[in-house]
Scaffold this motif. Structure first.
Motif, mmCIF file in Angstrom:
data_model
loop_
_atom_site.group_PDB
_atom_site.id
_atom_site.type_symbol
_atom_site.label_atom_id
_atom_site.label_comp_id
_atom_site.label_asym_id
_atom_site.label_seq_id
_atom_site.Cartn_x
_atom_site.Cartn_y
_atom_site.Cartn_z
ATOM 1 N N VAL A 96 0.855 -1.198 0.000
ATOM 2 C CA VAL A 96 0.000 0.000 0.000
ATOM 3 C C VAL A 96 0.886 1.242 0.000
ATOM 4 N N ASP A 97 0.545 2.204 -0.853
ATOM 5 C CA ASP A 97 1.281 3.471 -0.879
ATOM 6 C C ASP A 97 0.333 4.563 -1.337
ATOM 7 N N GLU A 98 0.750 5.805 -1.109
ATOM 8 C CA GLU A 98 -0.093 6.943 -1.474
ATOM 9 C C GLU A 98 0.654 7.911 -2.373
ATOM 10 N N ALA A 99 -0.097 8.793 -2.997
ATOM 11 C CA ALA A 99 0.458 9.909 -3.767
ATOM 12 C C ALA A 99 -0.363 11.149 -3.445
ATOM 13 N N ALA A 104 -3.351 -0.155 -3.602
ATOM 14 C CA ALA A 104 -3.104 -1.393 -2.863
ATOM 15 C C ALA A 104 -2.989 -2.521 -3.886
ATOM 16 N N VAL A 105 -1.961 -3.351 -3.746
ATOM 17 C CA VAL A 105 -1.705 -4.397 -4.745
ATOM 18 C C VAL A 105 -1.277 -5.698 -4.078
ATOM 19 N N VAL A 106 -1.890 -6.804 -4.502
ATOM 20 C CA VAL A 106 -1.394 -8.149 -4.208
ATOM 21 C C VAL A 106 -0.814 -8.683 -5.507
ATOM 22 N N LEU A 107 0.494 -8.869 -5.534
ATOM 23 C CA LEU A 107 1.136 -9.385 -6.738
ATOM 24 C C LEU A 107 0.874 -10.879 -6.886
ATOM 25 N N ASP A 108 0.901 -11.341 -8.126
ATOM 26 C CA ASP A 108 0.698 -12.759 -8.423
ATOM 27 C C ASP A 108 2.048 -13.376 -8.768
ATOM 28 N N PRO A 109 2.566 -14.289 -7.939
ATOM 29 C CA PRO A 109 3.883 -14.881 -8.230
ATOM 30 C C PRO A 109 3.931 -15.617 -9.563
ATOM 31 N N GLY A 156 -6.376 -2.296 -5.861
ATOM 32 C CA GLY A 156 -7.438 -1.369 -5.485
ATOM 33 C C GLY A 156 -6.908 0.051 -5.419
ATOM 34 N N ILE A 157 -7.814 0.997 -5.576
ATOM 35 C CA ILE A 157 -7.472 2.415 -5.496
ATOM 36 C C ILE A 157 -8.478 3.098 -4.578
ATOM 37 N N GLY A 158 -7.969 3.945 -3.695
ATOM 38 C CA GLY A 158 -8.833 4.712 -2.804
ATOM 39 C C GLY A 158 -8.343 6.147 -2.737
ATOM 40 N N GLU A 159 -9.199 7.034 -2.338
ATOM 41 C CA GLU A 159 -8.788 8.431 -2.216
ATOM 42 C C GLU A 159 -9.567 9.130 -1.123
ATOM 43 N N ALA A 160 -9.032 10.251 -0.704
ATOM 44 C CA ALA A 160 -9.746 11.160 0.185
ATOM 45 C C ALA A 160 -9.683 12.533 -0.468
ATOM 46 N N SER A 161 -10.819 13.193 -0.532
ATOM 47 C CA SER A 161 -10.951 14.444 -1.278
ATOM 48 C C SER A 161 -10.310 15.612 -0.547
ATOM 49 N N ALA A 162 -10.171 16.719 -1.259
ATOM 50 C CA ALA A 162 -9.659 17.952 -0.642
ATOM 51 C C ALA A 162 -10.541 18.368 0.532
ATOM 52 N N VAL A 163 -11.848 18.194 0.397
ATOM 53 C CA VAL A 163 -12.772 18.539 1.487
ATOM 54 C C VAL A 163 -12.507 17.662 2.706
ATOM 55 N N GLU A 164 -12.310 16.361 2.470
ATOM 56 C CA GLU A 164 -12.016 15.448 3.586
ATOM 57 C C GLU A 164 -10.673 15.779 4.223
ATOM 58 N N ILE A 165 -9.686 16.130 3.398
ATOM 59 C CA ILE A 165 -8.375 16.531 3.933
ATOM 60 C C ILE A 165 -8.543 17.726 4.871
ATOM 61 N N ASP A 166 -9.345 18.704 4.452
ATOM 62 C CA ASP A 166 -9.575 19.895 5.281
ATOM 63 C C ASP A 166 -10.322 19.548 6.569
ATOM 64 N N GLU A 167 -11.187 18.551 6.489
ATOM 65 C CA GLU A 167 -11.994 18.194 7.662
ATOM 66 C C GLU A 167 -11.213 17.395 8.700
ATOM 67 N N PRO A 204 8.321 -4.911 -3.812
ATOM 68 C CA PRO A 204 7.698 -4.736 -5.127
ATOM 69 C C PRO A 204 6.196 -4.436 -5.064
ATOM 70 N N ALA A 205 5.481 -5.029 -4.110
ATOM 71 C CA ALA A 205 4.030 -4.767 -4.023
ATOM 72 C C ALA A 205 3.760 -3.315 -3.637
ATOM 73 N N ILE A 206 4.628 -2.738 -2.793
ATOM 74 C CA ILE A 206 4.466 -1.325 -2.441
ATOM 75 C C ILE A 206 4.835 -0.452 -3.636
ATOM 76 N N SER A 207 5.885 -0.835 -4.370
ATOM 77 C CA SER A 207 6.237 -0.103 -5.594
ATOM 78 C C SER A 207 5.054 -0.096 -6.561
ATOM 79 N N ALA A 208 4.411 -1.250 -6.716
ATOM 80 C CA ALA A 208 3.249 -1.338 -7.608
ATOM 81 C C ALA A 208 2.126 -0.430 -7.125
ATOM 82 N N ALA A 209 1.908 -0.423 -5.811
ATOM 83 C CA ALA A 209 0.865 0.440 -5.247
ATOM 84 C C ALA A 209 1.185 1.910 -5.476
ATOM 85 N N SER A 210 2.473 2.268 -5.371
ATOM 86 C CA SER A 210 2.865 3.665 -5.583
ATOM 87 C C SER A 210 2.599 4.084 -7.021
#
Length: 197
Positions: free
Chosen positions: A9-12, A25-30, A63-74, A128-134
């Motif tokens: 898991v990583d964020e931007a 968020a990524v689960v890699l497949d070996p 998977g991809i998730g986000e928090a909006s600018a409004v949520e960041i402010d809150e 590598p799974a965190i790299s993929a998430a990033s």
């Protein structure tokens, strides 16, 4: 016992003055390795786009998730980042069909999760799974900022992606803030105070 699924898991987008904070968020497949996974910041935009497609094709789940600018402010940027990460893992679970067994989180703290989680400083260079998430997070957020640039070209989002550059400060001072600016961030708050006089 079956396979143990570990997600990275990583964020931007923690540092910008505008837009959502986005997590991947990524689960890699070996059985389907992906060559060239690295910290997204070290890759060219075209390479990130290529790997983004590869991850979605070859990963066991993502998977991809986000928090909006409004949520960041809150709730503040740290809590919003944790929220985006949890949402990314929840999105991943819909594809995996269950929660992963463990989450490897880039950074020094973990979101509140019903599974084991481990924070790894500079994890995007080690796992590598965190790299993929990033990569998922960075490409998704950059696409959002390009779309925002189409709506508000006066701010130059296509050039700075919302980060606090000289050009961005100049545009903020000239035009004030748009609805996607983070009003809790000091530079934006100062500009709004000037424009309200």
């Amino acid at each position: 016992m079956g396979l143990i699924w570990v997600c990275g898991v990583d964020e931007a987008g923690r540092g910008p003055l505008a837009g959502s904070v986005v997590a991947g968020a990524v689960v890699l497949d070996p059985d389907h390795p992906i060559e060239g996974l690295k910290d997204s910041k070290t890759l060219s935009a075209s390479r990130r786009e290529f790997l983004f497609e590869q991850i979605q094709l070859k990963a066991k789940a993502w998977g991809i998730g986000e928090a909006s600018a409004v949520e960041i402010d809150e709730i503040n940027i740290l809590q919003a980042t944790m929220l985006a990460m949890r949402r990314a893992i929840e999105d991943l679970t819909t594809r995996l069909g269950a929660w992963p067994d463990k989450a490897l989180i880039d950074g020094n703290r973990c979101p509140n999760l019903p599974i084991e989680a481990e924070a790894i400083v500079k994890g995007d260079t080690k796992e590598p799974a965190i790299s993929a998430a990033s990569i998922l997070a960075k490409v998704t957020r950059d696409r959002q900022m390009m779309a925002l640039h189409e709506r508000h070209p006066e701010y130059g989002f296509a050039q700075h992606m919302g980060y606090p550059t000289v050009a961005h400060f100049a545009a903020l001072q000239k035009f004030g803030a748009c609805q996607e600016h983070r009003r809790s961030f000091s530079p934006v708050r100062k500009v709004l105070a000037l424009h309200s006089r």
